[in-house]
Design an enzyme around this catalytic site. Structure first.
Site, short mmCIF file in Angstrom:
data_model
loop_
_atom_site.label_atom_id
_atom_site.label_comp_id
_atom_site.label_asym_id
_atom_site.label_seq_id
_atom_site.Cartn_x
_atom_site.Cartn_y
_atom_site.Cartn_z
N ASP A 168 0.63 -1.64 9.74
CA ASP A 168 1.72 -1.15 8.88
C ASP A 168 2.59 -0.08 9.53
OD1 ASP A 168 0.81 -2.78 6.84
OD2 ASP A 168 -0.38 -1.22 5.89
N GLU A 278 4.92 -5.45 0.14
CA GLU A 278 3.99 -5.62 -0.99
C GLU A 278 3.97 -4.40 -1.92
OE1 GLU A 278 -0.21 -5.75 -0.02
OE2 GLU A 278 0.18 -4.82 1.93
#
Length: 400
Positions: A168, A278
């Site tokens: 990430d 997300e």
């Protein structure tokens, strides 16, 4: 599973050399194997011994054959492999003091007095807590007659060095985390493949990528694939984002451009790509889901729209060249950090800033990372953007 050895721990190595444990923890990331390889080989080069701790913190707690001495040839071929070859696992036992007691005993039994941990902010926080508790853990083990006073005195200091393995790129104090560029590459490859179908059928695709609190993957994929619209947690869209998004995409697709609508669909684009992290949400922190975006594209713009959730495809595969280089250089620096550490040296995390490998205080990096989530929760999105590295805001401004 083999029990931990009951034989006395080996004596400390002579001089400044150490027995260094290396482990991977948390979610796997391409490049973790390169970090393990670098730590093992650099340790051997410096006259140290290295032990791979298999299955993350679970290996520390269980001990036995999950703690294995590594030789030079044991990591041959690691650099190009994805995932983590020494494994990672959730370990509830380590979250409790009895589990950390067992971990401390297993480390002393193996003669390990330093740990290099490659993982995310949760894994690194746990490691630093383990270090802070170390003297008390050994004291308790002596009281329980599981260690001798001599063993406690021999291994009274523990040094921790962190490496950030995360697809990430969500850790503050570093420009890149091990695995993030491999994941970005995978996302771009997937969108390139989707582009062919989207172009052929004049379809719209909503692509969901990973990133619960960090929109780096969505942002950089948007820049790299010329996506029409992106949603990231740190910078939600405007209050009327539905109309804004539809307006942009309509202008992209219309073949009958007018002077004031010359954009995107008005430019004659046959496809539409929207990327959703997300953890995306609107200004009120209401979750922006791929299904919600799809309904807007289908109902308001009458576009044939599909949703693709890339999921764990983003994690897998071989590491890209950058992650092989980064993990190697940071693994080497981690060994230097161990050998130069003193008992009172704060635990460092190895970072890369402006293409230089540097050390930063581990706890400060974790605190700054957690501050991003707090800023988002408080709807202080300007602060959330500020807490990311400077390039994050620059890339976002360039994209928009």
């Amino acid at each position: 599973m083999a029990p931990a050895s009951s034989s006395p721990p080996p004596p400390p190595l002579p001089g400044p050399t150490r027995r260094i444990g290396v482990m991977t923890s948390g979610g796997d990331a391409p490049g973790m194997n390169g970090a393990v390889r670098a730590v093992v080989r650099m340790s051997i080069d410096q006259g140290c011994e290295t032990y791979a701790i298999y299955e993350g913190y679970e290996g520390l707690v269980q001990g036995g054959n999950l703690i294995k001495k590594m030789d030079w040839d044991d990591v041959r071929g690691y650099l190009s492999e994805g995932g983590t070859l020494i494994g990672t696992a959730r370990c509830k036992a380590f979250m409790e003091r009895p589990g950390r007691l067992r971990a401390a005993k297993n480390m002393v039994t193996a003669g390990i007095d330093a740990l290099v941990i490659c993982g995310g902010d949760g894994s690194l926080t746990g490691a630093d807590k383990f270090r802070k508790e170390w003297p008390g853990l050994l004291e308790e083990l002596v009281e329980k007659k599981e260690l001798t006073a001599e063993q406690k005195n021999t291994y009274k200091h523990l040094n921790i060095v962190g490496l950030v393995g995360s697809i990430d790129n969500d850790m503050s104090s570093t420009d890149a985390t091990i695995g993030c560029y491999s994941s970005l590459t995978r996302i771009c490859e997937a969108i390139d493949c989707i582009d062919a179908t989207a172009e052929s059928h004049q379809r719209a695709f909503v692509i969901e990528v990973m990133g619960r609190h960090c929109g780096w993957l969505a942002l950089m994929a948007g820049v790299s694939t010329s996506a029409d619209f992106i949603f990231i947690p740190e910078k939600p869209p405007s209050e009327n984002w539905e109309a804004e998004m539809c307006s942009i995409i309509r202008r992209h697709r219309s073949e009958n451009a007018t002077a004031d609508l010359l954009k995107h669909r008005d430019m004659g684009k046959r496809k539409t790509i929207v990327i959703v992290a997300e953890g995306a949400h609107d200004l009120a922190l209401k979750k922006v889901t791929p299904a919600r975006v799809k309904d807007l594209l289908s109902d308001d713009l009458k576009l044939d729209t599909r949703i693709t959730t890339l999921g764990h495809v983003q994690r897998g595969g071989r590491p890209c060249a950058y992650d092989r280089m980064l993990s190697t250089l940071q693994g080497v620096e981690a060994v230097h950090a161990v050998l130069q550490a003193k008992p009172d040296t704060p635990s460092p995390v190895i970072c890369v800033i402006e293409n230089k490998i540097v050390r930063k205080p581990l706890l400060k990096a974790v605190e700054d990372t957690l501050e991003v989530a707090k800023a988002i929760e408080a709807k202080d999105f300007a602060r959330a953007m500020h807490l990311r590295d400077a390039e994050f805001a620059e890339y976002h401004n360039a994209y928009t």
